[in-house]
Design a protein around this motif. Structure first.
Motif: not given
Length: 218
Positions: A155-158, A183-188, A191-194
């Motif tokens: 979902w993130l990649a798409a 900033r977007t990649l950091l947020n991703c 989220i992935a770590a969470l």
């Protein structure tokens, strides 16, 4: 009334609420309702595509699918285990992120506000409480953790790949245009770590919480 019977009714209720909220929200979109401020100038077809692009919508859909498996007592396959884990963690992330970073828009209509609260608050609460109180247990295995990550990563990649072409992102914390790629990649990553941490926690708790194991049949 036995725990398993109460659990069955709880899961049925969760399915009904999730399904009704999804259908009602799709109806509002098809009727031209503005589910987010950014959809106002989009065509009806584009609004519908955006509806299906929201992580919230997809996580609620997976919750509804997992409830069908549970209600029908189809718990033996890895497909169920992966969907159950992905939906549980996904809807929990939905609830957490909504509480922290996604307040309802002041421009929502009454219908959209009702759907927003159902999809972001009620279904996450029903799903999490139902899992804690009733299970089913013994359906989270180590080999299911990585497959359960396929959906959120895809979902993130798409979303990031499609964003520049449609000039739209479903959430402000992954809007490359507004906050930049870094900033977007950091947020991703956060989220992935969470997501991974919650999946691992779910596996740990699955073996310790009360609830019926391997079946929710009444």
């Amino acid at each position: 009334m036995t725990r398993s019977r109460v659990g069955r009714y709880w899961h049925i209720t969760t399915f009904v609420v999730a399904a009704c909220a999804l259908i009602f929200q799709l109806y509002l979109v098809a009727s031209g309702d503005n589910i987010l401020d950014s959809t106002a100038a989009a065509s009806r077809l584009e609004q519908t595509r955006r509806y299906f692009s929201y992580f919230t919508i997809q996580s609620n859909f997976l919750v509804a699918v997992s409830m069908v498996f549970i209600i029908r007592d189809r718990l033996e396959s890895q497909l169920f285990r992966v969907i159950r884990l992905a939906s549980l963690v996904g809807i929990t992330v939905t609830g957490i992120v909504a509480a922290i970073a996604l307040p309802p828009s002041p421009n929502y209509t009454t219908g959209s506000l009702v759907c927003d609260r159902l999809l972001h608050v009620v279904v996450p609460a029903l799903t999490f409480v139902g899992w804690v109180a009733f299970g089913p247990r013994g359906v989270v295995r180590r080999e299911d953790l990585l497959p359960a990550l396929i959906w959120p990563i895809a979902w993130l990649a798409a979303t990031l790949a499609l964003g520049p072409f449609v000039t739209w992102y479903p959430y402000p914390f992954i809007n490359v245009t507004q906050i930049g790629l870094g900033r977007t990649l950091l947020n991703c990553a956060v989220i992935a770590a969470l997501f991974l941490a919650l999946a691992a926690l779910a596996r740990w708790a699955d073996r310790r919480l009360p609830g019926d194991r391997d079946t929710m049949a009444s």
